[in-house]
Design an enzyme around this catalytic site. Structure first.
Site, mmCIF file in Angstrom:
data_model
loop_
_atom_site.group_PDB
_atom_site.id
_atom_site.type_symbol
_atom_site.label_atom_id
_atom_site.label_comp_id
_atom_site.label_asym_id
_atom_site.label_seq_id
_atom_site.Cartn_x
_atom_site.Cartn_y
_atom_site.Cartn_z
ATOM 1 N N ASP A 78 3.422 -8.024 -0.873
ATOM 2 C CA ASP A 78 2.420 -7.283 -1.792
ATOM 3 C C ASP A 78 2.998 -7.513 -3.330
ATOM 4 O O ASP A 78 2.268 -7.482 -4.185
ATOM 5 C CB ASP A 78 2.616 -5.676 -1.837
ATOM 6 C CG ASP A 78 1.487 -5.221 -0.279
ATOM 7 O OD1 ASP A 78 1.058 -6.270 0.340
ATOM 8 O OD2 ASP A 78 1.376 -4.223 -0.391
ATOM 9 N N CYS A 119 7.438 -5.079 6.217
ATOM 10 C CA CYS A 119 6.679 -4.728 5.029
ATOM 11 C C CYS A 119 5.252 -4.123 5.447
ATOM 12 O O CYS A 119 4.792 -4.520 5.860
ATOM 13 C CB CYS A 119 6.775 -5.992 3.966
ATOM 14 S SG CYS A 119 8.533 -6.386 3.551
ATOM 15 N N ASP A 120 5.011 -3.066 4.534
ATOM 16 C CA ASP A 120 3.955 -2.276 4.017
ATOM 17 C C ASP A 120 2.920 -2.416 5.291
ATOM 18 O O ASP A 120 3.338 -1.874 6.314
ATOM 19 C CB ASP A 120 3.418 -2.996 2.998
ATOM 20 C CG ASP A 120 2.275 -2.180 2.281
ATOM 21 O OD1 ASP A 120 1.986 -0.965 2.663
ATOM 22 O OD2 ASP A 120 1.729 -2.653 1.340
ATOM 23 N N LYS A 121 1.823 -2.970 5.104
ATOM 24 C CA LYS A 121 0.780 -2.876 6.162
ATOM 25 C C LYS A 121 0.959 -3.295 7.333
ATOM 26 O O LYS A 121 0.094 -3.428 8.423
ATOM 27 C CB LYS A 121 -0.565 -3.352 5.227
ATOM 28 C CG LYS A 121 -1.105 -4.800 5.530
ATOM 29 C CD LYS A 121 -0.182 -5.738 4.699
ATOM 30 C CE LYS A 121 0.258 -5.362 3.359
ATOM 31 N NZ LYS A 121 1.427 -6.258 2.835
ATOM 32 N N CYS A 191 11.842 -4.126 0.063
ATOM 33 C CA CYS A 191 12.251 -3.670 -1.412
ATOM 34 C C CYS A 191 12.895 -2.317 -1.182
ATOM 35 O O CYS A 191 12.613 -1.521 -0.429
ATOM 36 C CB CYS A 191 11.109 -3.674 -2.262
ATOM 37 S SG CYS A 191 10.440 -5.407 -2.431
ATOM 38 N N GLU A 444 -3.353 -2.482 -4.744
ATOM 39 C CA GLU A 444 -2.419 -1.750 -5.297
ATOM 40 C C GLU A 444 -2.264 -1.768 -6.864
ATOM 41 O O GLU A 444 -2.621 -3.033 -7.428
ATOM 42 C CB GLU A 444 -0.830 -1.778 -4.615
ATOM 43 C CG GLU A 444 -0.929 -1.958 -3.182
ATOM 44 C CD GLU A 444 0.661 -1.921 -2.831
ATOM 45 O OE1 GLU A 444 0.764 -1.412 -1.499
ATOM 46 O OE2 GLU A 444 1.272 -2.397 -3.370
ATOM 47 N N SER A 470 1.224 1.039 -5.152
ATOM 48 C CA SER A 470 2.416 0.591 -4.285
ATOM 49 C C SER A 470 3.317 1.735 -4.253
ATOM 50 O O SER A 470 3.457 2.777 -5.176
ATOM 51 C CB SER A 470 3.343 -0.480 -5.200
ATOM 52 O OG SER A 470 4.455 -0.588 -5.074
#
Length: 554
Positions: A78, A119-121, A191, A444, A470
């Protein structure tokens, strides 16, 4: 075993022949087949090391008496996709990943699955696929990145985004910006703050799909190898026991537990979007009002960057996610401690073993940052189906705010306007046509929110959008406004100068316009024209629902 479907009986001689071609031995046919779902890609810092992680996990599966079969999913960074058209593919990739997991498991009849996301999704995408396949599944992420350091100050990705605005406003020079970008992301891992990736990996612990430490142990910490080892061996045990199954773990009660953790630690607003989608795949009816009910009774006892200077390494040193859960376990009616987990223990048994090692990082309930949770759901004439704000990242002076709208019909327009100085104190920046359908893909908004903070407007300007933020966002930033502009939501009717009223403690979001005025504007509004005219995004924009239901595909 499930894998008997492809290896038992004379009819399966062709299947066995193909398996032999991959290196499977005759003796292996008596062992459980374990799918190793890896999200290794070389362009994402959180995933760049996962090829080595998978090799280690496969070695441990073999040692435990299983036969590992690795397959990969796609992954989108992202941060790298941020601020250009690539971000439109981020949220849609969640559904592609879910489809990939479901397809591989169903086609190849694995006995169990170990998922290696970060990470994320990618995390919720794998969870959604695992729920569809419903074989024993354990999650073991790649781990968080260590925070960077510059002149003794902790740094992270958000430091760089905000540094762009500081440079643009003459607060730092090019040499300092270069120092910031070179210091903020020191190595592999997701992150380092409580951004979406780490939020989702933490929630996997609370929901019962991951072992304690999954969300907080750093990617480069030797303790992470022990976690991977334990998870790999547990996958083989679960295959032999034929459980527990994902749909036995992901229940109304365990989702409540996950949202309670979310409120306690001030997780990313994206967790609302993703956990609603997970609930949908689990067949659990869940809505925004239930999230607000949890928020009302769960104190915010932990803040992590970008909401403060602490990072995931500090949370881990303070006792990790189990310690946060221990802090709130005594609140009546908040946690269901009887919920089962992949460890074989209940959440209650895990919490009983936990220890809070730092009262500054994980505060007591009596000394909480706030008596209610770090996320809040807002309703009003501007968000009839709801909107989400990360309250933990909002300055006290901005919890109630009334300002004049300045409207942009895309994130790109907003970024140009903010950097050009069009946004002034007292404005509410409105970014619309960026919802799941309108974007498409619900970009985002880290760039515009960081530009606002970097310009020194964080306590004088708010932002609302039908897009999303984000996990690195901070400030009075309200996202997921539903209905979105592309489906006729009021956010699409706003004009520059309209008065918007934000009341986060009161959980409301309104525009000071009467129904007659809104009706006239709606009658004069031109029909929405889809932006995506080809490819996967065109299909996605026609199938996706709005954020209040998790942006699930219809």
């Amino acid at each position: 075993m499930n894998s008997d479907m492809i290896k038992e009986g004379f009819e399966r001689a062709p299947h066995r022949s193909l398996l032999y071609a991959t290196g499977v031995k005759k003796d292996d046919l008596r062992k459980p087949f374990i799918g190793v779902c890896n999200s290794f890609v070389e362009i994402i810092p959180g995933h760049v090391h996962l090829n080595k992680v998978a090799e280690f996990i496969k070695q441990e599966i073999r040692a435990a008496g299983g036969v590992p079969f690795e397959f990969n999913t796609i992954g989108i960074c992202d941060g790298i996709a941020m601020g250009h058209g690539g971000m439109k593919y981020s949220l849609p990739s969640r559904d592609l990943i879910a489809d990939c997991v479901e397809s591989m498991v169903r086609a190849h009849c694995f006995d169990a699955l170990i998922c290696i996301p970060n990470c994320d999704k990618i995390v919720p995408g794998m969870v959604m696929g695992a729920l569809r396949a419903n074989i024993p599944t354990i999650f073991s992420s790649g781990g968080p990145m260590r925070a960077g350091k510059l002149d003794g100050k902790p740094m992270d990705l958000i430091s760089v985004f905000e540094g762009v605005a500081e440079f643009n406003n003459g607060k730092i020079d090019a040499a300092q910006l270069e120092r910031v970008e070179e210091s903020s992301c020191p190595g592999c891992g997701s992150c380092s703050g409580m951004f979406t990736a780490n939020s989702m990996n933490c929630l996997c612990e609370a929901i019962g799909l991951a072992l304690p430490g999954n969300g907080s142990i750093l990617a480069d910490d030797p303790a992470r190898r022990e976690l991977w080892k334990t998870a790999a061996r547990r996958a083989v045990e679960m295959a032999r026991a034929q459980g527990p199954l994902p749909r036995e773990l992901v229940t109304l009660a365990s989702i409540d537990n996950a949202f309670a953790l979310d409120m306690a630690m001030g997780g990313s607003s994206n967790t609302v979007l993703h956990t609603l989608a997970i609930a949908h795949e689990a067949g659990v009816a869940y809505d925004l009002d239930r999230i607000n009910a949890i928020s009302r009774k769960c104190p915010n006892v932990c803040k992590v960057a970008p909401s403060c200077s602490y990072h995931m390494e500090d949370v881990d040193a303070a006792g990790g996610i189990s310690a946060i859960l221990k802090r709130i376990a005594g609140i009546p009616g908040l946690l269901d401690l009887s919920c089962k987990t992949v460890s074989g223990l209940t959440i209650g048994e895990i919490v009983a073993k936990a220890e809070v090692k730092n009262d500054a990082v994980i505060r007591t309930v009596e000394n909480a940052y706030s008596k209610d949770g770090g996320l809040t759901i807002l309703h009003g004439n501007l968000a009839e189906q709801g909107a989400v704000v990360k309250k933990a990242g909002v300055a006290p002076s901005m919890l109630k705010f009334e300002g004049k709208a300045i409207c942009f019909d895309s994130q790109e327009e907003a970024c140009e306007g903010i950097l050009a100085g069009k946004v002034k104190p007292g404005h509410v920046v409105v970014i619309r046509y960026e919802g799941p359908k309108g974007g498409p893909g619900m970009q985002e908004m880290l760039a515009p929110t960081s530009y606002i903070m970097g310009a020194g407007l964080g306590e004088s300007v708010a932002l609302i959008t039908d897009g999303r933020f984000s996990g690195g966002t901070r400030g009075a930033c309200i996202g997921h406004v539903s209905p979105e502009a592309a489906e006729g939501g009021v956010i699409g009717l706003l004009q520059d100068g309209d008065t918007l009223v934000i009341d986060i403690p009161g959980r409301t979001l309104d525009v000071k316009l009467d129904e007659a005025t809104l009706g006239k504007r709606r009658a004069a509004q031109k029909p929405w024209t889809p932006r995506a005219t080809s490819g996967w995004l065109r299909r996605y924009s026609h199938l996706v629902g709005n954020a209040s239901s998790g942006a699930t595909l219809q």
